[in-house]
Enzyme design. Structure first.
Site: not given
Ligand code: IMP
Length: 223
Positions: A203, A181-182, A84-85, A179, A21
């Site tokens: 941000k 690692y912020d 994907d992040s 959320f 979310p």
């Molecule tokens: P995804 O849902 O597979 O893309 O996982 C991304 C994960 O990377 C998240 O659960 C966080 O642990 C981390 N992450 C990605 N973007 C952020 C951000 O903007 N702030 C903090 N952690 C992030």
């Protein structure tokens, strides 16, 4: 600043392929500024029953974003945007990278809430970086976005990065927003505040998601 409208037949909506979310909120806020009128629908709106999550077996952000965009576009019959992040830390050879969301558990996160998982991930990173100097605690959040159409064709890809440093144990975690690692991630020229201490609109101006979204918005306009 919104981008100028150049093509009135441009794609005007996508389904956002994520169950997170926080990401839905950030993406809606970012795209509403870049492309006013562009509609981002949640998965729950687009599918009457919850869809199975495709296994994220890729070794790169691009592979995983593509897997999600293609699977959800085929399942919903609508264009889907997936991202994907994750966090790459130089002193850890780029880890946690594509396994950022379940770094603490190596996939065995059953029964943990998202926030329990986030704090355990953060603790693992702090433990692994013990003894590493502030200058060597560099890293970046990375975001890759992919749009696929219902046939599974990839229509657009984009990538953004948000550089920073991981704070030291005792100095972090800090902050009330964001959320993942912020609360560990020190940003700005002085590395004096975490991305969790930035208000959400700040941000959203600086983030990896913002930079990827800017590229994607330009492509969307030309589709
Ligand atoms: P995804 O849902 O597979 O893309 O996982 C991304 C994960 O990377 C998240 O659960 C966080 O642990 C981390 N992450 C990605 N973007 C952020 C951000 O903007 N702030 C903090 N952690 C992030």
């Amino acid at each position: 600043m919104p981008l100028p409208v150049r093509n009135n037949r441009a794609m005007n909506q996508v389904v956002l392929a994520t169950a997170n979310p926080h990401k839905v909120d950030e993406m809606r806020a970012i795209f509403s500024e870049l492309l006013p009128g562009f509609v981002i629908r949640g998965l729950a709106d687009a599918a009457p029953v919850p869809l199975p999550e495709p296994p994220e077996t890729g070794k790169t952000f691009l592979e995983n974003a593509t897997i999600k965009a293609v699977a959800y576009a085929r399942a919903t019959g609508q264009a889907c945007l997936a991202d994907d992040s994750g966090l790459e830390i130089d002193a850890l050879g780029g880890r946690p990278g594509v396994i950022s969301s379940h770094y603490c558990t190596d996939g065995r996160e059953a029964g943990m809430t998202r926030s329990q998982r986030d704090s355990a991930n953060n603790q693992r990173v702090l433990t692994e970086l013990r003894g590493v100097s502030p200058e060597d605690r560099t890293g970046r959040f990375v975001c890759v976005m992919v749009i696929a159409d219902p046939t599974g064709k990839v229509l657009a890809t984009a990538r953004g990065e948000f550089p920073g440093r991981i704070g030291e144990d005792g100095q972090v975690p800090r902050g009330a927003h964001g959320f993942g690692y912020d609360p560990l991630f020190l940003v700005g020229p002085e590395f004096d505040r975490t991305s969790s201490e930035l208000d959400p609109s700040t941000k959203n101006r600086l983030s990896h998601r913002r930079k990827a979204a800017e590229q994607l918005a330009r492509i969307i306009q030309s589709l």
